[in-house]
Design an enzyme around this catalytic site. Structure first.
Site, PDB file in Angstrom:
ATOM      1  N   ASP A 129       0.803  -1.226   0.000  1.00 50.48           N
ATOM      2  CA  ASP A 129       0.000   0.000   0.000  1.00 50.48           C
ATOM      3  C   ASP A 129       0.835   1.274   0.000  1.00 50.48           C
ATOM      4  O   ASP A 129       0.365   2.328   0.428  1.00 50.48           O
ATOM      5  CB  ASP A 129      -0.896  -0.014   1.237  1.00 50.48           C
ATOM      6  CG  ASP A 129      -0.108  -0.295   2.509  1.00 50.48           C
ATOM      7  OD1 ASP A 129       1.110  -0.078   2.507  1.00 50.48           O
ATOM      8  OD2 ASP A 129      -0.717  -0.731   3.496  1.00 50.48           O
TER       9      ASP A 129
ATOM     10  N   GLU B 178      -0.341  -9.019  -1.129  1.00 48.70           N
ATOM     11  CA  GLU B 178      -0.905  -8.438   0.105  1.00 48.70           C
ATOM     12  C   GLU B 178      -2.133  -7.570  -0.229  1.00 48.70           C
ATOM     13  O   GLU B 178      -2.264  -6.423   0.192  1.00 48.70           O
ATOM     14  CB  GLU B 178       0.134  -7.638   0.894  1.00 48.70           C
ATOM     15  CG  GLU B 178      -0.223  -7.459   2.357  1.00 48.70           C
ATOM     16  CD  GLU B 178       0.817  -6.647   3.132  1.00 48.70           C
ATOM     17  OE1 GLU B 178       0.778  -5.405   3.061  1.00 48.70           O
ATOM     18  OE2 GLU B 178       1.646  -7.251   3.827  1.00 48.70           O
TER      19      GLU B 178
ATOM     20  N   GLU C 140      -2.180   5.003   3.089  1.00 49.88           N
ATOM     21  CA  GLU C 140      -2.088   3.611   2.637  1.00 49.88           C
ATOM     22  C   GLU C 140      -3.447   2.972   2.331  1.00 49.88           C
ATOM     23  O   GLU C 140      -3.566   2.156   1.425  1.00 49.88           O
ATOM     24  CB  GLU C 140      -1.341   2.770   3.679  1.00 49.88           C
ATOM     25  CG  GLU C 140       0.159   3.075   3.760  1.00 49.88           C
ATOM     26  CD  GLU C 140       0.511   4.263   4.640  1.00 49.88           C
ATOM     27  OE1 GLU C 140      -0.411   4.903   5.201  1.00 49.88           O
ATOM     28  OE2 GLU C 140       1.711   4.571   4.781  1.00 49.88           O
TER      29      GLU C 140
ATOM     30  N   HIS D 132       6.345   4.824  12.767  1.00 48.47           N
ATOM     31  CA  HIS D 132       6.552   5.741  11.638  1.00 48.47           C
ATOM     32  C   HIS D 132       5.273   6.221  10.962  1.00 48.47           C
ATOM     33  O   HIS D 132       5.326   6.931   9.958  1.00 48.47           O
ATOM     34  CB  HIS D 132       7.423   5.072  10.572  1.00 48.47           C
ATOM     35  CG  HIS D 132       6.714   3.941   9.880  1.00 48.47           C
ATOM     36  ND1 HIS D 132       5.868   4.147   8.816  1.00 48.47           N
ATOM     37  CD2 HIS D 132       6.702   2.612  10.108  1.00 48.47           C
ATOM     38  CE1 HIS D 132       5.387   2.979   8.416  1.00 48.47           C
ATOM     39  NE2 HIS D 132       5.872   2.036   9.192  1.00 48.47           N
TER      40      HIS D 132
ATOM     41  N   ARG E 235       2.271   8.059   9.372  1.00 49.62           N
ATOM     42  CA  ARG E 235       2.034   9.487   9.128  1.00 49.62           C
ATOM     43  C   ARG E 235       0.900  10.043   9.989  1.00 49.62           C
ATOM     44  O   ARG E 235       0.939  11.193  10.403  1.00 49.62           O
ATOM     45  CB  ARG E 235       1.697   9.694   7.644  1.00 49.62           C
ATOM     46  CG  ARG E 235       2.908   9.854   6.759  1.00 49.62           C
ATOM     47  CD  ARG E 235       2.492  10.056   5.305  1.00 49.62           C
ATOM     48  NE  ARG E 235       3.485  10.769   4.542  1.00 49.62           N
ATOM     49  CZ  ARG E 235       4.595  10.248   4.039  1.00 49.62           C
ATOM     50  NH1 ARG E 235       4.880   8.982   4.247  1.00 49.62           N
ATOM     51  NH2 ARG E 235       5.431  10.990   3.352  1.00 49.62           N
TER      52      ARG E 235
ATOM     53  N   HIS F  20      13.072   5.230  12.761  1.00 48.51           N
ATOM     54  CA  HIS F  20      12.827   5.402  11.323  1.00 48.51           C
ATOM     55  C   HIS F  20      13.455   6.719  10.858  1.00 48.51           C
ATOM     56  O   HIS F  20      13.482   7.697  11.610  1.00 48.51           O
ATOM     57  CB  HIS F  20      11.308   5.418  11.100  1.00 48.51           C
ATOM     58  CG  HIS F  20      10.892   5.252   9.671  1.00 48.51           C
ATOM     59  ND1 HIS F  20      10.986   6.263   8.756  1.00 48.51           N
ATOM     60  CD2 HIS F  20      10.360   4.198   9.006  1.00 48.51           C
ATOM     61  CE1 HIS F  20      10.536   5.846   7.577  1.00 48.51           C
ATOM     62  NE2 HIS F  20      10.147   4.584   7.714  1.00 48.51           N
TER      63      HIS F  20
HETATM   64  C1  UD1 Z   1       6.790   4.806   3.652  1.00 56.75           C
HETATM   65  C2  UD1 Z   1       5.393   4.399   3.176  1.00 56.75           C
HETATM   66  C3  UD1 Z   1       4.652   3.638   4.259  1.00 56.75           C
HETATM   67  C4  UD1 Z   1       5.491   2.480   4.762  1.00 56.75           C
HETATM   68  C5  UD1 Z   1       6.847   2.996   5.214  1.00 56.75           C
HETATM   69  C6  UD1 Z   1       7.726   1.866   5.637  1.00 56.75           C
HETATM   70  C7  UD1 Z   1       4.186   5.875   1.652  1.00 56.75           C
HETATM   71  C8  UD1 Z   1       3.336   7.084   1.521  1.00 56.75           C
HETATM   72  N1  UD1 Z   1       4.607   5.601   2.893  1.00 56.75           N
HETATM   73  O1  UD1 Z   1       6.661   5.754   4.698  1.00 56.75           O
HETATM   74  O2  UD1 Z   1       3.431   3.138   3.736  1.00 56.75           O
HETATM   75  O3  UD1 Z   1       4.817   1.874   5.838  1.00 56.75           O
HETATM   76  O4  UD1 Z   1       7.487   3.674   4.122  1.00 56.75           O
HETATM   77  O5  UD1 Z   1       8.857   2.318   6.318  1.00 56.75           O
HETATM   78  O6  UD1 Z   1       4.478   5.224   0.681  1.00 56.75           O
HETATM   79  N2  UD1 Z   1      14.016   8.591   4.517  1.00 56.75           N
HETATM   80  C9  UD1 Z   1      15.398   8.539   4.399  1.00 56.75           C
HETATM   81  N3  UD1 Z   1      15.976   7.346   3.980  1.00 56.75           N
HETATM   82  C10 UD1 Z   1      15.248   6.238   3.716  1.00 56.75           C
HETATM   83  C11 UD1 Z   1      13.851   6.316   3.840  1.00 56.75           C
HETATM   84  C12 UD1 Z   1      13.245   7.513   4.246  1.00 56.75           C
HETATM   85  O7  UD1 Z   1      16.084   9.499   4.646  1.00 56.75           O
HETATM   86  O8  UD1 Z   1      15.831   5.182   3.362  1.00 56.75           O
HETATM   87  C13 UD1 Z   1      13.385   9.886   4.956  1.00 56.75           C
HETATM   88  C14 UD1 Z   1      13.412  10.949   3.851  1.00 56.75           C
HETATM   89  O9  UD1 Z   1      13.541  12.187   4.455  1.00 56.75           O
HETATM   90  C15 UD1 Z   1      12.026  10.805   3.229  1.00 56.75           C
HETATM   91  C16 UD1 Z   1      11.196  10.527   4.450  1.00 56.75           C
HETATM   92  O10 UD1 Z   1      12.005   9.662   5.257  1.00 56.75           O
HETATM   93  O11 UD1 Z   1      11.628  11.949   2.537  1.00 56.75           O
HETATM   94  C17 UD1 Z   1       9.848   9.934   4.206  1.00 56.75           C
HETATM   95  O12 UD1 Z   1       9.952   8.780   3.411  1.00 56.75           O
HETATM   96  P1  UD1 Z   1       8.629   8.251   2.635  1.00 56.75           P
HETATM   97  O13 UD1 Z   1       9.021   7.057   1.833  1.00 56.75           O
HETATM   98  O14 UD1 Z   1       7.946   9.367   1.921  1.00 56.75           O
HETATM   99  O15 UD1 Z   1       7.646   7.841   3.786  1.00 56.75           O
HETATM  100  P2  UD1 Z   1       7.793   6.833   4.995  1.00 56.75           P
HETATM  101  O16 UD1 Z   1       7.363   7.568   6.216  1.00 56.75           O
HETATM  102  O17 UD1 Z   1       9.132   6.236   4.977  1.00 56.75           O
HETATM  103  N1  UDP Z   2      12.529  -3.699  10.169  1.00 56.82           N
HETATM  104  C1  UDP Z   2      13.912  -3.760   9.914  1.00 56.82           C
HETATM  105  N2  UDP Z   2      14.727  -2.921  10.631  1.00 56.82           N
HETATM  106  C2  UDP Z   2      14.268  -2.036  11.563  1.00 56.82           C
HETATM  107  C3  UDP Z   2      12.871  -1.974  11.787  1.00 56.82           C
HETATM  108  C4  UDP Z   2      12.029  -2.809  11.066  1.00 56.82           C
HETATM  109  O1  UDP Z   2      14.370  -4.549   9.095  1.00 56.82           O
HETATM  110  O2  UDP Z   2      15.075  -1.330  12.168  1.00 56.82           O
HETATM  111  C5  UDP Z   2      11.635  -4.570   9.379  1.00 56.82           C
HETATM  112  C6  UDP Z   2      10.580  -5.324  10.150  1.00 56.82           C
HETATM  113  O3  UDP Z   2      11.042  -6.585  10.574  1.00 56.82           O
HETATM  114  C7  UDP Z   2       9.453  -5.438   9.140  1.00 56.82           C
HETATM  115  C8  UDP Z   2       9.604  -4.195   8.296  1.00 56.82           C
HETATM  116  O4  UDP Z   2      10.909  -3.701   8.514  1.00 56.82           O
HETATM  117  O5  UDP Z   2       9.610  -6.558   8.287  1.00 56.82           O
HETATM  118  C9  UDP Z   2       8.567  -3.183   8.685  1.00 56.82           C
HETATM  119  O6  UDP Z   2       8.875  -1.963   8.103  1.00 56.82           O
HETATM  120  P1  UDP Z   2       8.142  -0.627   8.528  1.00 56.82           P
HETATM  121  O7  UDP Z   2       7.697  -0.710   9.951  1.00 56.82           O
HETATM  122  O8  UDP Z   2       9.044   0.484   8.134  1.00 56.82           O
HETATM  123  O9  UDP Z   2       6.906  -0.568   7.537  1.00 56.82           O
HETATM  124  P2  UDP Z   2       5.414  -1.160   7.571  1.00 56.82           P
HETATM  125  O10 UDP Z   2       5.496  -2.613   7.774  1.00 56.82           O
HETATM  126  O11 UDP Z   2       4.675  -0.448   8.662  1.00 56.82           O
HETATM  127  O12 UDP Z   2       4.874  -0.774   6.229  1.00 56.82           O
END
Ligand code: UD1
Ligand code: UDP
Length: 410
Positions: free
Chosen positions: A102, A124, A138, A219, A221, A251
């Site tokens: 999602d 999923e 999502e 994490h 939103r 995160h």
């Molecule tokens: C995203 C997904 C969420 C998922 C989550 C898993 C969307 C809208 N959100 O949220 O569904 O559950 O990932 O973790 O698709 N950033 C870094 N390095 C990284 C990743 C993120 O610096 O490797 C920082 C950046 O500033 C980036 C911000 O996090 O702009 C937000 O990342 P984004 O992918 O937009 O949203 P997540 O909160 O990570």
């Molecule tokens: N995870 C990881 N390292 C971390 C925290 C989480 O590898 O430091 C793994 C966790 O086991 C799970 C996945 O990341 O499989 C979950 O990711 P996240 O919580 O970012 O996203 P969501 O599942 O909520 O979309």
């Protein structure tokens, strides 16, 4: 001369850490299937947090896009994804596009395929809270993908019921969640290799084995702002307990990293650490007494490891483990979080009830079922096994590993 085997060209497009974890074992299964030509496109929505997963599963991307900018908005991310994915579809000309879950990467990849009339398969599928704002965005993403998907790989009977109730056009299969395939592969790797366990544990030498471990992730939103401040308040209070220690891989989203570092940084009993690679995180889940999270994937994994989970959300699209008693929703109210954690720390009977390993989300064979469905073979669908018996009282359990307590990491 023998004719070449006809091949189904499948392009998997994904971009975040959880998608990579949940797609990795599936891509391995696609690569092992003679009739499938598997290509991978990484959108770059997450960079550092995703690359470690590809490395661990020894996967190489065919296309790597670069859509992440620090603190990006959903609209800039969406626009960048549309622009970047379209040329890849042009180059690969896939028979099918495979997306997971999602995220914005998944939604835009699915829409981009739909606009080119390329069939979409959704791994999923069918998860629903019923509230378009929770989780946000999502719930909208997953509903949009399901609407256009021709294959709906629903992890559970409940998620299958959701798609059937919506009278969607795609054909659905109950496969189990591929995260359980990934978790089983990873946990087995750790369990079978003492040296690996020792190496993984070395990075956690700040953990005091005499205290119970509360593992935290967050994490969402919809929890940004007050929600995260409330979560920090709950953790500040819990940190005062001297039978507990908190480990929190934070995160990288600045909306999380900012308030968490500001409110919890430097507290002696709270270890804020960088996001962990998947092997290390699974090891930490194995060692946790209680898990406190708003993550989707962790909600699915921890019950399978027999760890009680408190979910910092008001609703969940994963109700199966709530019904099984391993997951409880506590929202973000500090009092409710504190009471929930303390109840599991102080009431051994409650902890043991919540620690029954249950696998409502899968049996480790989801990827094989998905490949069968893609190849047009009969699918032996997933059904839930009974949960494990209630574990022995905690004093009777042997520690997984004798641990040396040591200094702090940070
Ligand atoms: C995203 C997904 C969420 C998922 C989550 C898993 C969307 C809208 N959100 O949220 O569904 O559950 O990932 O973790 O698709 N950033 C870094 N390095 C990284 C990743 C993120 O610096 O490797 C920082 C950046 O500033 C980036 C911000 O996090 O702009 C937000 O990342 P984004 O992918 O937009 O949203 P997540 O909160 O990570
Ligand atoms: N995870 C990881 N390292 C971390 C925290 C989480 O590898 O430091 C793994 C966790 O086991 C799970 C996945 O990341 O499989 C979950 O990711 P996240 O919580 O970012 O996203 P969501 O599942 O909520 O979309």
């Amino acid at each position: 001369m023998a004719r070449a085997h006809p091949q189904l060209k499948v392009l998997s497009i994904f971009g975040t850490r959880p998608e990579a974890i949940k797609m990795a074992p599936l891509i391995k299964a696609l690569e092992a299937e003679q009739g499938i030509d598997s290509k991978i496109c990484i959108t770059g929505q997450h960079q550092s947090m995703l690359q470690q997963v590809l490395d661990m599963f020894d996967l190489k991307a065919d296309y790597t896009l670069d859509v992440m900018t620090p603190g990006q908005t959903l609209n800039t991310l969406t626009a960048a994804l549309y622009a970047a994915i379209d040329p890849v579809l042009d180059a690969v000309q896939p028979d099918k596009v495979l997306v997971h879950g999602d995220t914005t990467s998944a939604m835009v990849a699915a829409m981009s395929a739909f606009h080119r009339r390329i069939p979409v398969a959704h791994v999923e599928a069918g998860l629903r809270t019923g509230d378009i704002h929770q989780p946000w965005p999502e719930e909208m993403n997953r509903r949009s993908i399901d609407l256009i998907a021709d294959h709906l790989f629903t992890p559970t009977a409940e998620s299958r019921r959701n798609v059937l109730g919506e009278r969607l056009q795609g054909v659905s299969f109950v496969t189990g969640n591929t995260v359980i395939d990934a978790l089983k592969m990873t946990a087995e790797r750790i369990d079978k290799n003492r040296q690996l366990r020792v190496a993984l544990d070395r990075q956690f030498n700040f953990i005091d084995a005499s205290r119970k471990l509360l593992l935290v992730t967050g994490h969402r939103r919809e929890n940004f702002g007050d929600g995260f401040l409330d979560i920090c308040e709950a953790l500040r209070r819990l940190a005062k307990r001297d039978d507990l220690q908190i480990v929190y891989p934070v995160h990288l989203n600045p909306n999380v990293l900012g308030p968490v570092t500001e409110r919890l940084g430097g507290l002696p009993n709270v270890h804020l650490i960088k996001p962990l690679d998947y092997l290390s995180f699974v090891r930490l889940m194995q060692r946790a007494h209680v898990v406190l999270t708003d993550s989707g994937g962790v909600q699915e994994e921890a019950p399978s490891l027999g760890k009680p989970v408190l979910v910092m959300r008001d609703v969940t699209e994963r109700p199966e483990a709530v019904a099984a008693g391993t997951v409880r929703l506590v929202g973000t109210d500090p009092d409710t979080i504190e009471k929930g954690v303390c109840a599991l720390l102080d009431d051994d009977q409650l902890w043991r009830m919540a620690s029954r390993a249950s696998n409502p989300y899968g049996d480790g064979k989801a990827c094989a079922r998905i490949v069968d469905a893609l190849m047009g073979r009969p699918v032996d669908e997933f059904t839930v096994e009974a949960p494990d018996p209630i574990p022995e009282p905690i004093e009777a359990q042997r520690p997984v590993l004798p641990l040396r307590s040591a200094s702090s990491l940070h």
